[in-house]
Write a protein that holds these residues in place. Structure first.
Motif, mmCIF file in Angstrom:
data_model
loop_
_atom_site.group_PDB
_atom_site.id
_atom_site.type_symbol
_atom_site.label_atom_id
_atom_site.label_comp_id
_atom_site.label_asym_id
_atom_site.label_seq_id
_atom_site.Cartn_x
_atom_site.Cartn_y
_atom_site.Cartn_z
ATOM 1 N N MET A 386 -88.647 -41.469 -64.117
ATOM 2 C CA MET A 386 -88.676 -40.011 -63.669
ATOM 3 C C MET A 386 -89.507 -39.948 -62.473
ATOM 4 O O MET A 386 -90.601 -40.414 -62.356
ATOM 5 N N SER A 387 -89.121 -38.897 -61.732
ATOM 6 C CA SER A 387 -90.208 -38.586 -60.712
ATOM 7 C C SER A 387 -91.478 -37.639 -61.197
ATOM 8 O O SER A 387 -91.325 -37.543 -62.435
ATOM 9 N N TRP A 388 -92.486 -37.572 -60.512
ATOM 10 C CA TRP A 388 -93.718 -37.276 -60.898
ATOM 11 C C TRP A 388 -93.487 -35.766 -61.630
ATOM 12 O O TRP A 388 -93.888 -35.355 -62.464
ATOM 13 N N LYS A 389 -92.918 -34.758 -60.623
ATOM 14 C CA LYS A 389 -92.845 -33.417 -60.955
ATOM 15 C C LYS A 389 -91.362 -33.108 -60.322
ATOM 16 O O LYS A 389 -91.084 -33.156 -59.130
ATOM 17 N N LEU A 407 -94.152 -33.382 -70.020
ATOM 18 C CA LEU A 407 -95.582 -33.559 -70.960
ATOM 19 C C LEU A 407 -96.091 -32.087 -70.675
ATOM 20 O O LEU A 407 -96.955 -31.829 -71.722
ATOM 21 N N GLY A 408 -95.573 -31.479 -70.088
ATOM 22 C CA GLY A 408 -96.145 -29.995 -70.143
ATOM 23 C C GLY A 408 -97.315 -29.798 -69.051
ATOM 24 O O GLY A 408 -97.993 -28.614 -68.844
ATOM 25 N N SER A 409 -98.216 -30.926 -68.768
ATOM 26 C CA SER A 409 -99.293 -30.681 -67.972
ATOM 27 C C SER A 409 -99.722 -32.094 -67.050
ATOM 28 O O SER A 409 -99.304 -33.090 -67.592
ATOM 29 N N GLU A 410 -100.373 -31.766 -65.909
ATOM 30 C CA GLU A 410 -100.552 -32.871 -65.048
ATOM 31 C C GLU A 410 -101.712 -34.033 -65.834
ATOM 32 O O GLU A 410 -101.657 -35.112 -65.777
ATOM 33 N N PRO A 411 -102.721 -33.450 -66.414
ATOM 34 C CA PRO A 411 -103.723 -34.440 -67.046
ATOM 35 C C PRO A 411 -103.005 -35.383 -68.165
ATOM 36 O O PRO A 411 -103.256 -36.467 -68.091
ATOM 37 N N LEU A 412 -102.095 -34.857 -68.921
ATOM 38 C CA LEU A 412 -101.466 -35.599 -69.702
ATOM 39 C C LEU A 412 -100.434 -36.667 -69.205
ATOM 40 O O LEU A 412 -100.315 -37.900 -69.446
ATOM 41 N N ALA A 413 -99.788 -36.094 -67.919
ATOM 42 C CA ALA A 413 -99.065 -36.919 -67.289
ATOM 43 C C ALA A 413 -99.866 -38.142 -66.454
ATOM 44 O O ALA A 413 -99.313 -39.447 -66.481
ATOM 45 N N TYR A 414 -101.080 -37.613 -65.988
ATOM 46 C CA TYR A 414 -101.778 -38.848 -65.459
ATOM 47 C C TYR A 414 -102.210 -39.707 -66.666
ATOM 48 O O TYR A 414 -102.199 -41.055 -66.474
ATOM 49 N N GLY A 415 -102.774 -39.295 -67.883
ATOM 50 C CA GLY A 415 -102.950 -40.383 -68.782
ATOM 51 C C GLY A 415 -101.872 -41.210 -69.189
ATOM 52 O O GLY A 415 -102.011 -42.432 -69.398
ATOM 53 N N ALA A 416 -100.529 -40.575 -69.360
ATOM 54 C CA ALA A 416 -99.599 -41.629 -69.602
ATOM 55 C C ALA A 416 -99.054 -42.404 -68.535
ATOM 56 O O ALA A 416 -98.889 -43.765 -68.900
ATOM 57 N N LEU A 417 -99.233 -42.192 -67.348
ATOM 58 C CA LEU A 417 -98.917 -43.129 -66.302
ATOM 59 C C LEU A 417 -100.043 -44.311 -66.211
ATOM 60 O O LEU A 417 -99.708 -45.408 -65.957
ATOM 61 N N ILE A 418 -101.351 -43.589 -66.357
ATOM 62 C CA ILE A 418 -102.273 -44.955 -66.383
ATOM 63 C C ILE A 418 -102.247 -45.756 -67.593
ATOM 64 O O ILE A 418 -102.398 -47.023 -67.310
ATOM 65 N N PHE A 419 -101.716 -45.284 -68.584
ATOM 66 C CA PHE A 419 -101.655 -46.219 -69.845
ATOM 67 C C PHE A 419 -100.411 -47.171 -69.537
ATOM 68 O O PHE A 419 -100.637 -48.496 -69.841
ATOM 69 N N LEU A 420 -99.190 -46.643 -69.177
ATOM 70 C CA LEU A 420 -98.097 -47.368 -68.904
ATOM 71 C C LEU A 420 -98.237 -48.646 -67.730
ATOM 72 O O LEU A 420 -97.914 -49.760 -68.087
ATOM 73 N N LEU A 421 -98.971 -47.927 -66.752
ATOM 74 C CA LEU A 421 -99.275 -49.071 -65.710
ATOM 75 C C LEU A 421 -100.375 -50.097 -66.023
ATOM 76 O O LEU A 421 -100.308 -51.345 -65.562
ATOM 77 N N GLY A 422 -101.181 -49.548 -66.909
ATOM 78 C CA GLY A 422 -102.173 -50.340 -67.342
ATOM 79 C C GLY A 422 -101.662 -51.530 -68.437
ATOM 80 O O GLY A 422 -102.267 -52.777 -68.356
ATOM 81 N N LEU A 423 -100.737 -51.205 -69.156
ATOM 82 C CA LEU A 423 -99.944 -52.193 -69.861
ATOM 83 C C LEU A 423 -99.252 -53.350 -68.947
ATOM 84 O O LEU A 423 -99.160 -54.535 -69.379
ATOM 85 N N SER A 424 -98.713 -52.673 -67.862
ATOM 86 C CA SER A 424 -98.193 -53.780 -66.839
ATOM 87 C C SER A 424 -99.058 -54.672 -66.396
ATOM 88 O O SER A 424 -98.950 -55.764 -66.445
ATOM 89 N N LEU A 425 -100.220 -54.123 -66.048
ATOM 90 C CA LEU A 425 -101.228 -54.666 -65.575
ATOM 91 C C LEU A 425 -101.877 -56.035 -66.415
ATOM 92 O O LEU A 425 -101.951 -57.204 -66.041
#
Length: 446
Positions: A386-389, A407-425
């Protein structure tokens, strides 16, 4: 075949020169009987004089075909002259790498992959993405390059007549980069098969037939990823994750050449890994790599950057894998010749398009510079599909969504994005530590 194999072992330079001679003959025939460079230059001069060069695509393509043949004749002559150098044998004969497995059974090599690709194509063909009508840029390529359009009949202006495109126009029309040539050619072939099977008329087309090359390519990508992971590393899980990944679902049905990039990237990594495992001793993987890299750059010209990084990674592993200097240099020469051959193929098939690209390159009204917004969209698409917004006020955004919207808010979206990209790394880090050859080849295109 036995004689060829015997000649390849005893006199590889002679066999190489015979093969090169065949291609020199083909290029010579193309120069002699192909498009006329003088006629093309004359037509281009007339178009420029009339201040209307952009409508005359064919002379630019003809000139590119002619120049490509000239360039490749020179490069082929160079390869023929240096054949004794780049076909020289290695001094050492190492044992096969223990990771190289025995050749699987026929059903595992042919029947199972074909069944998987057909199954994948069927599943993706049933999704809402593949079953809907074509998007604007897909439709533009279909009308202008792949299929054809209805136009007023020259003899009867009050009547419309369907005017199909030619194979030459499909392959070389490049007054807009919207024509993704490899996909256009695959679509034209797919539509031809569909019409032959169904008896459809020349003007009819099928959305599914147009998307079929992308569906098959995306299915092949899943299969190649399974092969890359290997059974011991959870190949089935890796293939399943790619199959259901929203990003692959989104672009895997796209009737543009983007669908070819993923399987070509994985195929390149597999080819490089095979060469490293075999320490460059066998010809087959080198041919595989040359064809793959040429096709990759043709599909996506900026893919030359990834091709270059893979070449560098391959060269490092081959250099470190040899014990004596002569074998190190031999491996480097083989790698260089392989990528020179890939460049020659790319020149022949893409220079006709590049000649036209000079008319519009740098004058696009839509920029492609990377900024913070595009970076977030890219990372979000890679992680979630999905696109960012989603800009809900835009007409073209209706029915779409974004990570922030879900997700309803940017902080939650940042957290989810960091978590998923972190798993990839983390996964990439594990591969770099435990399977360094595969890990570094995976990291190279990044």
């Amino acid at each position: 075949m036995t004689r060829l194999l015997s000649l390849a072992r005893s006199r590889p330079a002679l066999l190489a020169r015979i093969v090169i001679g065949v291609f020199i003959l083909l290029e010579g025939l193309l120069l002699a009987f192909g498009p006329s460079a003088s006629a093309a230059r004359h037509e281009i001069a007339e178009a420029v004089a009339n201040a209307d060069p952009s409508r005359h695509w064919e002379p630019y393509a003809d000139l590119g075909i002619h120049y490509a043949a000239l360039i490749n004749l020179g490069l082929l002559a160079l390869l023929a002259a240096t054949a004794t150098i780049w076909t020289r044998p290695f001094e050492s004969s190492p044992e096969d790498d223990p990771i190289v497995r025995e050749r699987p059974a026929l059903w595992q090599r042919i029947v199972l992959p074909v069944a998987m690709v057909i199954g994948f194509s069927t599943i993706y063909g049933m999704t809402s993405f593949a079953s809907k009508s074509l998007w604007w840029d897909e439709l533009w390529a279909l009308k202008v390059c792949v299929h054809g359009t209805w136009k007023p009949d020259k003899k009867k202006p009050d009547e419309l007549k369907f005017q199909p495109t030619t194979w030459k126009r499909c392959a070389f029309y490049y007054l807009k980069p919207t024509n993704h040539v490899p996909m256009s050619l695959a679509q034209k072939a797919s539509l031809s098969v569909w019409r032959a099977v169904t008896g459809a008329k020349e003007h009819e087309f099928s959305n599914l037939a147009v998307r079929m090359p992308a569906l098959i390519a995306s299915g092949i990508a899943v299969l190649l990823l399974m092969r890359l992971c290997g059974a011991a590393q959870g190949a089935g899980l890796g293939a399943l994750l790619l199959m259901v990944h929203p990003w692959h679902l989104r672009y895997g049905v796209d009737a543009r050449a983007y669908a070819f990039v993923v399987p070509l990237c994985i195929s390149a990594i597999l080819a490089c890994r095979t060469i490293i495992f075999q320490r460059g001793r066998r010809v087959g993987p080198w041919i595989w790599l040359a064809l793959n890299q040429a096709l990759w750059v043709w599909v996506y010209p900026f893919g030359a950057l990834e091709v270059g990084m893979l070449f560098l990674t391959l060269a490092i592993f081959l250099w470190r894998g040899e014990e004596n200097l002569r074998d190190k240099v031999t491996a480097m020469i083989r790698g260089g010749v392989t990528h020179l051959v890939a460049a020659m193929l790319t020149i022949q098939i893409f220079l006709p398009n590049f000649m036209q690209a000079r008319l519009w390159a740098g004058k696009e009204d839509q920029g492609h510079a990377i900024d913070a917004s595009i970076l977030k969209d890219t990372l979000s698409s890679l992680a979630t599909g999905m696109s960012w917004k989603n800009q809900v006020g835009l007409p073209e955004a209706q029915g779409l969504t974004g990570l922030v919207n879900e997700l309803g808010s940017e902080p939650l979206a940042y957290g989810a994005l960091i978590f998923l990209l972190g798993l990839s790394l983390l996964g990439l880090g594990w591969a770099l530590k435990h399977q360094p050859r595969t890990g570094w080849l995976l990291a190279a295109p990044l």
